[in-house]
Write an enzyme that holds these catalytic residues in place. Structure first.
Site, short mmCIF file in Angstrom:
data_model
loop_
_atom_site.label_atom_id
_atom_site.label_comp_id
_atom_site.label_asym_id
_atom_site.label_seq_id
_atom_site.Cartn_x
_atom_site.Cartn_y
_atom_site.Cartn_z
N ASN A 132 0.82 -1.22 0.00
CA ASN A 132 0.00 0.00 0.00
C ASN A 132 0.85 1.26 0.00
O ASN A 132 0.42 2.32 -0.45
CB ASN A 132 -0.90 -0.01 1.25
CG ASN A 132 -1.60 1.32 1.45
OD1 ASN A 132 -2.44 1.72 0.64
ND2 ASN A 132 -1.23 2.05 2.51
N ARG B 158 -8.45 5.08 1.49
CA ARG B 158 -7.70 4.45 0.38
C ARG B 158 -6.67 5.39 -0.22
O ARG B 158 -5.61 4.94 -0.66
CB ARG B 158 -8.67 3.97 -0.71
CG ARG B 158 -9.20 2.55 -0.55
CD ARG B 158 -10.13 2.37 0.62
NE ARG B 158 -10.66 1.02 0.76
CZ ARG B 158 -11.81 0.63 0.24
NH1 ARG B 158 -12.53 1.50 -0.45
NH2 ARG B 158 -12.24 -0.61 0.40
N ASP C 73 1.66 7.01 0.14
CA ASP C 73 0.62 6.13 -0.38
C ASP C 73 0.76 5.91 -1.88
O ASP C 73 0.71 6.86 -2.65
CB ASP C 73 -0.75 6.78 -0.08
CG ASP C 73 -1.85 5.74 -0.02
OD1 ASP C 73 -2.85 5.88 -0.73
OD2 ASP C 73 -1.68 4.77 0.74
N ARG D 286 0.15 -12.67 2.71
CA ARG D 286 -0.65 -11.90 3.67
C ARG D 286 -0.53 -10.47 3.20
O ARG D 286 0.58 -9.94 3.11
CB ARG D 286 -0.09 -12.04 5.09
CG ARG D 286 -0.80 -11.20 6.14
CD ARG D 286 0.02 -10.02 6.58
NE ARG D 286 -0.61 -9.26 7.65
CZ ARG D 286 -0.25 -8.05 8.03
NH1 ARG D 286 0.76 -7.46 7.42
NH2 ARG D 286 -0.88 -7.41 9.00
N ASP E 45 -0.75 -6.75 3.64
CA ASP E 45 -0.76 -5.76 4.72
C ASP E 45 -1.64 -4.57 4.36
O ASP E 45 -1.70 -4.15 3.19
CB ASP E 45 0.69 -5.30 4.93
CG ASP E 45 0.80 -4.16 5.92
OD1 ASP E 45 0.62 -4.42 7.11
OD2 ASP E 45 1.04 -3.02 5.49
N HIS F 121 -6.61 -0.17 3.08
CA HIS F 121 -6.17 1.11 2.52
C HIS F 121 -5.94 1.05 1.04
O HIS F 121 -5.39 1.98 0.45
CB HIS F 121 -4.92 1.57 3.28
CG HIS F 121 -5.20 1.68 4.74
ND1 HIS F 121 -5.81 2.78 5.30
CD2 HIS F 121 -5.04 0.79 5.75
CE1 HIS F 121 -6.00 2.56 6.60
NE2 HIS F 121 -5.54 1.36 6.90
N GLU G 290 -5.20 -8.39 5.25
CA GLU G 290 -5.35 -7.82 6.58
C GLU G 290 -6.35 -6.68 6.48
O GLU G 290 -6.07 -5.65 5.88
CB GLU G 290 -4.03 -7.29 7.13
CG GLU G 290 -4.20 -6.72 8.51
CD GLU G 290 -3.25 -5.56 8.83
OE1 GLU G 290 -2.72 -4.96 7.89
OE2 GLU G 290 -3.06 -5.27 10.02
N ARG H 182 -4.26 -19.42 12.27
CA ARG H 182 -2.86 -18.97 12.28
C ARG H 182 -2.39 -18.85 13.72
O ARG H 182 -3.06 -18.21 14.54
CB ARG H 182 -2.75 -17.62 11.57
CG ARG H 182 -1.33 -17.05 11.54
CD ARG H 182 -1.25 -15.70 10.85
NE ARG H 182 -1.99 -14.69 11.59
CZ ARG H 182 -2.29 -13.48 11.09
NH1 ARG H 182 -1.92 -13.16 9.85
NH2 ARG H 182 -2.96 -12.62 11.81
O1 LIG Z 1 2.08 0.83 15.47
C1 LIG Z 1 2.65 1.00 14.42
C2 LIG Z 1 2.55 -0.01 13.31
C3 LIG Z 1 1.43 -0.71 13.25
C4 LIG Z 1 1.19 -1.74 12.23
C5 LIG Z 1 2.18 -2.18 11.35
C6 LIG Z 1 1.89 -3.18 10.42
C7 LIG Z 1 0.62 -3.74 10.37
O2 LIG Z 1 0.32 -4.74 9.50
C8 LIG Z 1 -0.37 -3.27 11.26
O3 LIG Z 1 -1.61 -3.83 11.18
C9 LIG Z 1 -0.08 -2.30 12.17
N1 LIG Z 1 3.39 2.10 14.14
C10 LIG Z 1 3.54 3.14 15.17
C11 LIG Z 1 4.68 4.08 14.81
C12 LIG Z 1 4.50 4.72 13.47
C13 LIG Z 1 5.01 4.09 12.36
C14 LIG Z 1 4.97 4.69 11.11
C15 LIG Z 1 4.33 5.93 11.02
O4 LIG Z 1 4.26 6.56 9.81
C16 LIG Z 1 3.77 6.57 12.15
C17 LIG Z 1 3.87 5.94 13.38
C18 LIG Z 1 2.23 3.93 15.36
O5 LIG Z 1 2.08 4.57 16.35
N2 LIG Z 1 1.32 3.86 14.34
C19 LIG Z 1 0.03 4.55 14.41
C20 LIG Z 1 -1.04 3.55 14.89
C21 LIG Z 1 -0.97 2.24 14.05
O6 LIG Z 1 -1.31 2.58 12.69
C22 LIG Z 1 -0.82 1.75 11.67
C23 LIG Z 1 -1.66 0.89 10.99
C24 LIG Z 1 -3.09 0.76 11.22
C25 LIG Z 1 -3.67 0.85 12.49
C26 LIG Z 1 -5.05 0.69 12.65
C27 LIG Z 1 -5.85 0.49 11.55
O7 LIG Z 1 -7.23 0.33 11.66
C28 LIG Z 1 -5.28 0.37 10.30
O8 LIG Z 1 -6.10 0.11 9.24
C29 LIG Z 1 -3.90 0.51 10.11
O9 LIG Z 1 -1.20 0.09 9.96
C30 LIG Z 1 0.10 0.14 9.58
C31 LIG Z 1 0.51 -0.69 8.52
C32 LIG Z 1 1.82 -0.64 8.11
O10 LIG Z 1 2.23 -1.44 7.08
C33 LIG Z 1 2.76 0.20 8.72
C34 LIG Z 1 2.34 1.02 9.78
O11 LIG Z 1 3.22 1.85 10.39
C35 LIG Z 1 1.00 1.00 10.22
C36 LIG Z 1 0.54 1.84 11.32
O12 LIG Z 1 1.35 2.60 11.91
CA LIG Z 2 -3.67 3.54 -0.08
#
Ligand SMILES: O=C(/C=C/c1ccc(O)c(O)c1)N[C@@H](Cc1ccc(O)cc1)C(=O)NCCCOc1c(-c2ccc(O)c(O)c2)oc2cc(O)cc(O)c2c1=O
Ligand SMILES: [Ca+2]
Length: 490
Positions: free
Chosen positions: A100, A158, A167, A195, A197, A201, A233, A337
């Site tokens: 994404n 999205r 994005d 899977r 990710d 979005h 996911e 899983r």
């Molecule tokens: O906590 C995290 C990382 C969480 C995360 C990573 C991979 C995943 O597959 C996932 O589901 C969550 N990341 C921390 C630190 C962070 C990382 C990058 C960034 O640009 C900003 C901050 C954090 O606090 N993130 C904000 C809350 C979590 O928001 C994220 C989500 C997410 C959360 C809730 C949702 O309903 C949703 O649809 C997506 O997906 C990600 C996907 C990614 O590929 C990379 C990401 O950074 C994230 C991601 O930050």
């Molecule tokens: Ca997108």
């Protein structure tokens, strides 16, 4: 896209989160194949940004900066070797595909990446692919900040940046082509699927085109015409504009309600009781069985945020975690899983895998008693979980049957005539004679031990010719559950 292409009747997938390729290859040969696991979900294999504040967080791997197969887990030749060795013992490999976005908009520019490739986040320049400014959604997003601000605006979800992550414009043929090339490179190496990710979005229409251009699986290990197993996911706890069902035509979808509900049930929160799970599955409002990928916890929500909140059970709650995993593996609903984690300091949930001073990931240490050490948890190796993965294989195809409950937190159910499991999650004794539906004989309990030749290393259960057996489970036992199956019969 819904078929995992599992071999030899194997059922459960293990997420070896942050494991190195060399360790995964060894694990396939020494443990996963012999114990009957179907496959491994591996961490994103692409080169990512290299973050040092905080120090090498686990989520840096979810910020790609190229599609070079060079990451914390190893390089391309180690990846190829692992895929070959696992496939050769019938353990499938499913890749965590981050398609994404690229890295965060604030990721800077330079060669602070896992393999030293140059990129510039501020210029949206990723020359190794190449992606340039034209290949991102900057112009399309209508929110003030350029980030997603309103999860009920499906266009924002999205087309805007997820927490500032650049994005990708996946409606462009050029971008679709680069993403498909990346995935096809892995399919040609022998992976069995992906899977996907952050699927929430991406537009289903764009994913349809991308998946449509994916090769069939490599015929060295899979039947001709086999399509990659795709599981998206999508964090859908209800209440948002975007639904998991939007993605059903694309493949399986992660059912986040599953882990949240089972956490409440085994913690006995919000008035939930184990006896209420008689109609577990679609009866609880989960998606149709054929669309579901289920799990107790995942890499994100085991840290307390993400889908499911504080109810999510993890290895930190070992005793009831084993019960919930056993329940999932005994029940026919969904593709299951199993999470395999590393330990972290609870206050620092950003922490990456066990590593050396230079940031390189430590080898997985396997102890003489088959557990792991040095920070690796290896839940998939815990006897109760491994034996229930075998249980799931033995009862495959058998219906949910012979339900019993005490109206509270003592329940039992079978799988046709090939398996039966009893749980005591009440604060008192369970002492009851139940119809197991199984042939008469002497069975080894696979929770407290297993069959070892002509004896049981744990409890023994005698099933009469009428299929009935007497179960006694004290609520103070280490694992207050008993499970028997056709292959644990003396
Ligand atoms: O906590 C995290 C990382 C969480 C995360 C990573 C991979 C995943 O597959 C996932 O589901 C969550 N990341 C921390 C630190 C962070 C990382 C990058 C960034 O640009 C900003 C901050 C954090 O606090 N993130 C904000 C809350 C979590 O928001 C994220 C989500 C997410 C959360 C809730 C949702 O309903 C949703 O649809 C997506 O997906 C990600 C996907 C990614 O590929 C990379 C990401 O950074 C994230 C991601 O930050
Ligand atoms: Ca997108």
């Amino acid at each position: 896209f819904n078929n995992p292409h599992a071999k030899h009747g194997r059922q459960a997938i293990v997420h070896l989160f942050e494991w190195k390729w060399n360790d995964i290859a060894a694990e396939c040969e020494r443990f996963l194949a012999p114990k009957g696991y179907a496959g491994v979900q591996i961490s994103p294999p692409t080169e990512s940004i290299l973050l040092t504040s905080p120090w090498r967080p686990w989520w840096e791997r979810y910020q790609p900066i190229s599609y070079n197969l060079c990451s914390r887990s190893g390089n391309e030749s180690e990846l190829r070797d692992m895929i070959t060795r696992c496939n050769n013992v019938g353990v499938n490999i499913y890749v965590d595909a981050v398609i994404n976005h690229m890295c965060g908009a604030g990721g800077g520019e330079g060669t602070h990446s896992t393999c030293g490739t140059y990129f510039s986040a501020k210029n949206r320049d990723f020359p190794s692919i190449p992606f340039s400014g034209f290949d991102f959604n900057e112009g399309k997003c209508k929110s003030a900040s350029g980030d997603i601000e309103n999860y009920n605006d499906i266009n924002q979800v999205r087309d805007c940046r997820l927490v500032s992550l650049l994005d990708l414009a996946l409606e462009k043929d050029y971008v679709r082509g680069k993403v498909a090339d990346y995935m096809n490179n892995l399919i040609d190496m022998g992976v069995a699927g992906f899977r996907v990710d952050a699927s929430k979005h991406m537009w289903p229409g764009d994913l349809t085109v991308i998946y449509g251009s994916l090769h069939n699986l490599n015929t060295r290990w899979f039947n001709g015409g086999a399509r990659p197993f795709m599981f998206q996911e999508v964090i859908d706890m209800g209440g948002e504009a975007i639904q998991a069902s939007d993605y059903f035509p694309l493949g399986r979808v992660t059912e986040f309600k599953y882990g949240a509900k089972i956490g409440n049930v085994f913690r006995k929160w919000n008035g939930e009781k184990l006896s209420y799970t008689k109609n577990w599955g679609e009866g609880w409002g989960f998606m149709p069985d054929g669309n579901a990928l289920v799990f107790i916890d995942n890499h994100d929500n085991q840290r307390g945020h993400g889908g499911g909140g504080s109810a999510i059970l993890t290895f930190w709650d070992a005793r009831i975690y084993k019960m919930a995993v056993a329940y999932m593996l005994a029940h026919p609903y969904g593709v299951a899983r199993v999470m395999s984690s590393f330990r972290w300091n609870r206050a620092d949930d950003w922490q990456g895998p066990p590593s050396h001073e230079d940031g390189s990931t430590k080898d997985v240490q396997v102890n003489a008693d088959d557990t792991c050490g040095d920070g690796w948890v290896c839940e998939h190796r815990w006897r109760q979980i491994t034996n229930m993965a075998t249980f799931r294989n033995v009862v495959d195809g058998q219906p949910h049957s012979n339900w019993w409950d005490n109206g509270n937190n003592q329940v039992a159910f079978g799988r046709g005539n090939r398996g039966f499991i009893v749980f005591n999650n009440d604060d008192w004794h369970l002492d009851v004679t139940l119809n197991t539906g199984m042939p008469g004989g002497t069975y080894c309990d696979v929770i407290s031990g297993q069959r070892d030749g002509e004896r049981c290393t744990g409890k023994t259960i005698n099933v009469g010719d009428d299929g009935r057996a007497h179960f006694k489970i004290s609520n103070t036992e280490e694992d207050p559950m008993v499970a028997i199956h056709a292959d644990s019969k003396l």
